[in-house]
Scaffold this motif. Structure first.
Motif, PDB file in Angstrom:
ATOM      1  N   THR A 193      12.748   6.003  -9.720  1.00 24.86           N
ATOM      2  CA  THR A 193      12.245   4.740  -9.177  1.00 24.86           C
ATOM      3  C   THR A 193      13.392   3.932  -8.598  1.00 24.86           C
ATOM      4  OG1 THR A 193      10.429   4.641 -10.792  1.00 24.86           O
ATOM      5  CG2 THR A 193      11.069   2.568  -9.734  1.00 24.86           C
ATOM      6  N   LYS A 215      14.791   0.550  -7.650  1.00 20.63           N
ATOM      7  CA  LYS A 215      14.488  -0.809  -8.105  1.00 20.63           C
ATOM      8  C   LYS A 215      15.224  -1.826  -7.239  1.00 20.63           C
ATOM      9  CE  LYS A 215      13.952   0.880 -12.852  1.00 20.63           C
ATOM     10  NZ  LYS A 215      14.473   0.809 -14.248  1.00 20.63           N
ATOM     11  N   TYR A 223       0.901  -5.835  -3.637  1.00 19.42           N
ATOM     12  CA  TYR A 223       1.795  -6.898  -3.186  1.00 19.42           C
ATOM     13  C   TYR A 223       1.231  -8.218  -3.665  1.00 19.42           C
ATOM     14  CZ  TYR A 223       3.862 -10.502  -0.234  1.00 19.42           C
ATOM     15  OH  TYR A 223       4.477 -11.643   0.191  1.00 19.42           O
ATOM     16  N   SER A 281       5.935  -9.648  -6.629  1.00 20.56           N
ATOM     17  CA  SER A 281       6.406  -8.257  -6.556  1.00 20.56           C
ATOM     18  C   SER A 281       5.673  -7.456  -5.487  1.00 20.56           C
ATOM     19  CB  SER A 281       6.213  -7.558  -7.914  1.00 20.56           C
ATOM     20  OG  SER A 281       4.836  -7.500  -8.248  1.00 20.56           O
ATOM     21  N   THR A 326       4.952  -3.048  -5.040  1.00 18.82           N
ATOM     22  CA  THR A 326       5.134  -1.709  -5.604  1.00 18.82           C
ATOM     23  C   THR A 326       4.659  -0.673  -4.599  1.00 18.82           C
ATOM     24  OG1 THR A 326       4.716  -2.550  -7.841  1.00 18.82           O
ATOM     25  CG2 THR A 326       4.614  -0.178  -7.526  1.00 18.82           C
ATOM     26  N   SER A 337       4.279   3.628  -3.804  1.00 16.15           N
ATOM     27  CA  SER A 337       4.287   5.001  -4.327  1.00 16.15           C
ATOM     28  C   SER A 337       4.027   5.950  -3.163  1.00 16.15           C
ATOM     29  CB  SER A 337       3.232   5.178  -5.423  1.00 16.15           C
ATOM     30  OG  SER A 337       1.926   4.998  -4.894  1.00 16.15           O
ATOM     31  N   LYS A 357       8.840   6.291  -6.589  1.00 14.90           N
ATOM     32  CA  LYS A 357       8.283   4.939  -6.603  1.00 14.90           C
ATOM     33  C   LYS A 357       9.348   3.942  -6.166  1.00 14.90           C
ATOM     34  CE  LYS A 357       5.533   2.122  -9.834  1.00 14.90           C
ATOM     35  NZ  LYS A 357       5.030   2.046 -11.248  1.00 14.90           N
ATOM     36  N   GLU A 361      10.040  -0.217  -6.481  1.00 16.27           N
ATOM     37  CA  GLU A 361       9.617  -1.491  -7.069  1.00 16.27           C
ATOM     38  C   GLU A 361      10.480  -2.614  -6.508  1.00 16.27           C
ATOM     39  OE1 GLU A 361       8.183   0.158 -11.473  1.00 16.27           O
ATOM     40  OE2 GLU A 361      10.028  -1.012 -11.274  1.00 16.27           O
ATOM     41  N   GLN A 416      11.062  -6.714  -6.902  1.00 17.06           N
ATOM     42  CA  GLN A 416      10.792  -7.975  -7.591  1.00 17.06           C
ATOM     43  C   GLN A 416      11.203  -9.127  -6.683  1.00 17.06           C
ATOM     44  OE1 GLN A 416      13.132  -7.336 -11.166  1.00 17.06           O
ATOM     45  NE2 GLN A 416      11.276  -6.868 -12.322  1.00 17.06           N
TER      46      GLN A 416
END
Length: 587
Positions: free
Chosen positions: A53, A55, A241, A246, A248, A250, A269, A271, A273
Motif C-alpha cells: 500500500t 501511503k 473520496y 481521505s 482510497t 484500488s 492500494k 491511500e 489522507q
C-alpha cells in the motif's frame, strides 16, 4: 499550473545540473540511500515489484479530484492513476520528464498543413473499471463538460478559447438541448477524435496532456458530484473520496497492461489522507509510516535540519522546481488600480526577506525578477524593478526612495492600506506574507494578512473576482508552474484576459491587456519555435511593465523520499515534485 494546481513543466538539463552542483551533487555521506539529489535527474530505487500500500498525505484537500475540474499540479499528477489523457508526460526524472508521449492515444497528434486540425487515434481495448469500453465520444464529452459548463470552473478553458464554436454558441453539455455537442470535435469512429481550431495552436500535443481529455462516459456524469463517483480509465479505481478526509484507490480489474505501455501499476492500494498537519506529515515521513507528501512543496521548516542530517540526507532531493512564487496585485482593488501604487509595491517588497521567510536559498529558492522562470522555454533575463540590500539588511535607501516616489505619483504619499492573502495550511507561505507585510510597512503601506485553506483558496476566495473586490484583497500570494514547458504554458492562465473566470481563476491580478493578449495569441499560432520563444520573453516584459505581478522566488524545495519508496524521481512536468505514476513500495 497551480502548484496547489497547477500543471507544470519545463527545464533545461543544465539548470537541473546547476541546482545539483549547488546542493552538493550526488553526495552520499551517511545513510544507505542512493544519495543526496540522486532523484533530481534519475529515477532512484527502480523496481517492478508489485504489491503493498502506497501511503500518501496532504496538508489540505484537492481543489477537486475530478479530472475535468482540477488545476493543482499534484491533482493532475495523481489523476493519472485513475485516468488516461490523450497524451501525458514521460514517467522519468529531470530533462527526460518533459517529453510528451502518447497515453490513451496511439501516437502524438496528426496536424493539418494550416495548423487548424489535430487528429488522434485511440488505443483499442481500454476499459473503464465497470468493464465498458472507452471511446472517442467519451473524450469529446470530457472536453465539453470541463470547458463549456458553468458548473466546472476550477480548471483552465484553453479548449473553449481555441476550438471553433457552434452557431449559435455551444451552451455546454448540461444546457445544450440539441444533443449534437460541440461541432468542432468530431468522432468519426470509436477510435478517432478530431479537433478543429479557430486559429493555429502549435503546442496542442501539450494541451491534450492535461487531465481534461481523460474520458468521461456521458451516462455516468453527475456534474459537481462526479468527484465522488469518478469512472476510472487507468490502472486504479477510486473506492472512496471523502472531502477533507481521505481518498482510497484500488486496482481497476479491467485495466490491461497491453493497452498501457507507460504504467507499471505496482501498489495493490493507494491511500491518501487529507487535511493533515504539515509538521506531522514530515515526522511520519521520517518515521517510515508515511510514503509521500503529495503536495510536492517540500518539508516544513522544522524538519529541514532533520532531513539534512547525515543519516537522512541520502534520501533528500533539492530540485530547482520550475515554478514561481509570486504576489499578484489586483487591478480592480483601489488604490492598486493605479500603476504607480503597484510600482511602489514592486520596489518596497523586500524579496530577500521573503526568500528567507520561506526557507532561504536552499529550501525557498533564488530571488526572482521575471514571471517566466529560467527553467521555462522562452525565459529572458531582465529586472524591471531592481532592488539593493542595505549593509545591515533590508532594502537600501535608494530602493526605498523609489518606492516613495511612486507613492507620491499615485496620490498616496503617506502610503495606503489593503489586504494580503496566503494559504493557511502552508506555514512557509504565511511566513513569506508576514515578511512582505513588514517590508511594505516601512514605506507606509499597511496590509492585513488574511488566510484561507489551500483546497478552497482559488475556488472560494482569491480566484473569485467578486469576493476579492468586495473584501478588498489587493495582494495575493500564490505559486505557479507551467501547464507545459513553454512561456505560453506558463503565462496564459495567469496573464491572458481570456483566463479571467467567475470562480476558480488563476489570473488573480485580473490582467486583461490587449498588447499582452495579442503577443501570446500571435506566438502560439506561430510554427517557428524560435520566434515563439522570443515572443514569450516579450510578453513577460509587458507583464512586468504593468506591475501586476511581483516575482518573489524561483522555487526550490527539500523533498524527502522514504527508503521504502520505489521509482522515485523528480518530474519537472508537474512542478518539480515526485512523479507518482509508477511509484511503488517495498514492504
Amino acid at each position: 499550473m497551480n502548484m496547489m494546481r497547477p500543471i507544470a513543466v519545463f527545464a533545461a538539463g543544465v539548470v537541473a545540473a546547476a541546482g545539483l552542483a549547488a546542493c552538493g551533487g550526488g553526495d552520499t555521506t551517511g545513510g544507505d540511500g542512493p544519495g543526496f539529489n540522486a532523484g533530481v535527474n534519475e529515477v532512484v530505487n527502480a523496481s517492478d515489484k508489485k504489491g503493498g500500500t502506497l501511503k500518501m498525505a496532504s496538508s489540505d484537500d484537492f481543489d477537486s479530484p475530478d479530472p475535468g475540474d482540477t488545476y493543482y499540479a499534484f491533482s493532475q499528477n495523481i489523476s493519472r492513476q485513475y485516468g488516461r489523457a490523450l497524451t501525458t508526460f514521460k514517467p522519468a526524472a529531470g530533462q527526460e520528464s518533459l517529453e510528451v508521449v502518447p497515453d490513451l492515444a496511439t501516437d502524438l497528434g496528426q496536424v493539418s498543413d494550416d495548423g487548424m486540425t489535430w487528429t488522434y487515434k485511440l488505443r483499442t481495448g481500454v476499459k473503464y473499471d465497470d468493464g465498458t469500453t472507452v471511446t472517442s465520444k467519451d473524450v469529446k464529452y470530457a472536453v465539453e463538460r470541463s470547458n463549456y459548463s458553468k458548473e466546472l470552473q476550477l480548471g483552465p478553458k484553453y479548449f473553449k478559447q481555441y476550438l471553433k464554436d457552434n452557431d449559435p454558441p455551444y451552451k455546454g453539455p448540461y444546457d445544450d438541448k440539441s444533443d449534437k455537442g460541440l461541432e468542432a470535435i468530431e468522432t468519426p469512429d470509436d477510435q478517432t477524435i478530431v479537433f478543429h481550431l479557430k486559429e493555429p495552436f502549435a503546442e496542442f500535443d501539450y494541451l491534450v496532456a492535461m487531465s481534461q481529455t481523460m474520458p468521461v462516459p456521458k451516462a455516468k456524469d453527475t456534474g459537481l458530484k462526479y468527484a465522488n463517483s469518478i469512472v476510472s480509465s487507468g490502472p486504479y479505481k477510486v473506492d472512496d473520496y471523502t472531502r477533507g478526509k481521505s481518498m482510497t484507490l484500488s486496482r481497476n480489474p479491467h485495466w490491461d497492461q497491453s493497452t498501457d505501455p507507460i504504467r507499471k501499476a505496482l501498489p495493490d492500494k493507494i491511500e491518501i489522507q487529507l487535511k493533515q498537519n504539515g509538521d506531522d506529515i514530515d515526522q511520519r515521513l521520517l518515521a517510515g509510516s508515511l510514503d509521500m507528501d503529495i503536495a510536492g512543496v517540500g518539508v516544513q521548516a522544522a524538519a529541514q535540519p532533520k532531513v539534512l542530517a547525515d543519516d537522512q540526507k541520502p534520501f533528500v532531493d533539492n530540485p530547482i522546481q520550475g515554478f514561481l512564487r509570486f504576489m499578484s496585485l489586483n487591478v480592480h482593488v483601489k488604490p492598486l488600480d493605479n500603476i504607480h501604487c503597484r510600482r511602489a509595491v514592486q520596489y518596497a517588497t523586500d524579496k530577500v526577506a521573503a526568500q528567507t521567510a520561506y526557507g532561504g536559498p536552499l529550501a525557498g529558492g533564488d530571488i526572482a525578477t521575471t514571471v517566466i522562470p529560467p527553467t521555462v522555454k522562452g525565459y529572458t533575463k531582465f529586472d524591471q524593478y531592481p532592488q539593493k540590500q542595505a549593509e545591515n539588511g533590508g532594502l537600501d535607501d535608494a530602493t526605498i526612495a523609489k518606492a516613495k516616489q511612486e507613492l507620491q505619483q499615485c496620490g498616496q504619499p503617506n502610503g495606503f492600506s489593503t489586504k494580503i492573502s496566503a494559504r493557511s495550511d502552508r506555514s512557509k507561505e504565511v511566513a513569506m506574507a508576514q515578511a512582505i507585510q513588514q517590508s511594505l510597512k516601512k514605506v507606509g503601506i499597511n496590509v492585513e494578512l488574511v488566510q484561507w485553506p489551500a483546497g478552497d483558496y482559488f475556488n472560494k476566495y482569491v480566484g473569485v473576482p467578486d469576493y476579492v473586490h468586495e473584501h478588498g484583497v489587493g495582494m495575493m500570494i500564490m505559486a505557479w508552474a507551467a501547464d507545459w514547458p513553454t512561456g505560453y504554458g506558463f503565462l496564459a492562465q495567469i496573464a491572458h484576459g481570456e483566463s479571467i473566470k467567475p470562480s476558480g481563476g488563476t489570473n488573480l491580478a485580473e490582467l486583461d491587456d490587449p498588447k499582452i493578449n495579442k503577443t501570446l495569441d500571435d506566438a502560439i499560432s506561430n510554427t517557428d519555435e524560435a520566434a515563439r520563444l522570443k515572443a514569450y520573453g516579450e510578453a513577460d516584459k509587458l507583464i512586468m511593465e504593468s506591475a501586476t505581478q511581483v516575482p518573489l522566488v524561483y522555487a526550490k524545495a527539500l523533498m524527502y523520499r522514504p527508503e521504502r519508496v520505489t521509482n522515485a524521481g523528480i518530474t519537472l512536468a508537474y512542478g518539480g515534485m515526485y512523479d507518482y505514476l509508477n511509484m511503488g513500495v517495498e514492504e
